[in-house]
Design a protein around this motif. Structure first.
Motif, mmCIF file in Angstrom:
data_model
loop_
_atom_site.group_PDB
_atom_site.id
_atom_site.type_symbol
_atom_site.label_atom_id
_atom_site.label_comp_id
_atom_site.label_asym_id
_atom_site.label_seq_id
_atom_site.Cartn_x
_atom_site.Cartn_y
_atom_site.Cartn_z
ATOM 1 N N ALA A 151 5.164 8.415 -6.811
ATOM 2 C CA ALA A 151 5.491 10.080 -6.352
ATOM 3 C C ALA A 151 6.709 10.872 -6.610
ATOM 4 N N GLU A 152 7.504 9.801 -5.460
ATOM 5 C CA GLU A 152 9.341 10.199 -4.656
ATOM 6 C C GLU A 152 10.403 9.462 -6.413
ATOM 7 N N LEU A 153 9.368 8.140 -7.143
ATOM 8 C CA LEU A 153 10.712 8.544 -8.060
ATOM 9 C C LEU A 153 10.386 8.828 -9.104
ATOM 10 N N ALA A 154 9.092 9.734 -9.392
ATOM 11 C CA ALA A 154 8.900 10.724 -10.246
ATOM 12 C C ALA A 154 10.249 11.803 -10.574
ATOM 13 N N ASP A 168 21.552 6.379 -2.951
ATOM 14 C CA ASP A 168 21.413 7.323 -1.887
ATOM 15 C C ASP A 168 19.816 7.197 -2.141
ATOM 16 N N ARG A 169 18.791 7.396 -3.045
ATOM 17 C CA ARG A 169 17.975 7.859 -3.265
ATOM 18 C C ARG A 169 16.961 7.607 -3.759
ATOM 19 N N VAL A 170 16.677 6.285 -4.578
ATOM 20 C CA VAL A 170 15.752 5.620 -4.539
ATOM 21 C C VAL A 170 15.572 4.437 -3.124
ATOM 22 N N VAL A 184 10.291 1.428 0.282
ATOM 23 C CA VAL A 184 11.238 0.843 -0.549
ATOM 24 C C VAL A 184 11.854 -0.484 0.973
ATOM 25 N N LEU A 185 11.435 -1.107 0.020
ATOM 26 C CA LEU A 185 12.031 -2.051 0.843
ATOM 27 C C LEU A 185 13.646 -3.161 0.834
ATOM 28 N N ASN A 211 1.103 -1.550 -0.480
ATOM 29 C CA ASN A 211 0.178 -0.047 0.128
ATOM 30 C C ASN A 211 0.851 1.432 0.197
ATOM 31 N N THR A 212 1.765 0.938 -0.546
ATOM 32 C CA THR A 212 2.247 2.011 -0.355
ATOM 33 C C THR A 212 3.256 3.050 -2.214
#
Length: 168
Positions: free
Chosen positions: A102-105, A140-142, A148-149, A95-96
């Protein structure tokens, strides 16, 4: 995640309506525009053997119905300074998807993102200038995005577009 459609990541197909089936002329128009999105309506009409008025009306309808979502240049990544490409598979918390997408974009160098079924939840195509930048994008970013697990990366050694246009 295309920025040309005006859709928020994670909302594709949520308009509540769908376009009608495509006829043979629509498919020929799509075939020609996929091959060259810069075609004039006049040239397009000549190639698909319809009047300019008919071609214009059909293209307008295909745009209005969301079948055509935009026009863009195809860029050769290596020639544009993005010599390292990789697919990154993400496993995310249940459910994320909306928050993660939105963050990946917003992550520079991510060209495409897809929600999947199967072992991994998300697949992202990253095009970076070099391995060090790719490492920073992934580590760092992803991996820093809430939800993100885990990630798994595959470097791309060579690629090509499929030879068959589905609109032929």
């Amino acid at each position: 995640m295309s920025q040309e459609t005006g859709l928020t990541p994670g909302t594709a197909g949520e308009t509540g309506r769908s376009a009608g089936p495509l006829d043979e002329v629509d498919r020929r128009i799509l075939h020609e525009l996929v091959r060259d999105g810069r075609l004039s309506i006049r040239t397009l009409a000549e190639r698909v053997h319809v009047s300019r008025t008919n071609a214009y009306a059909r293209v307008e309808r295909l745009l209005r119905d969301g079948v055509i979502t935009g026009f863009r240049a195809q860029v050769a990544p290596e020639q544009a300074g993005l010599g390292t490409s990789a697919y990154i598979a993400l496993t995310i918390q249940q459910n994320t998807w909306r928050e993660v997408s939105a963050e990946l974009a917003r992550v520079r160098y991510i060209e495409h993102v897809a929600l999947l079924s199967g072992e991994h939840d998300v697949l992202a195509l990253v095009r970076a200038p070099d391995n060090a930048t790719l490492r920073d994008v992934v580590l760092d970013r992803v991996q820093g995005i809430a939800g993100v697990l885990s990630t798994r990366s595959w470097l791309v050694f060579e690629e090509f577009d499929g030879g068959q246009n589905p609109w032929q």
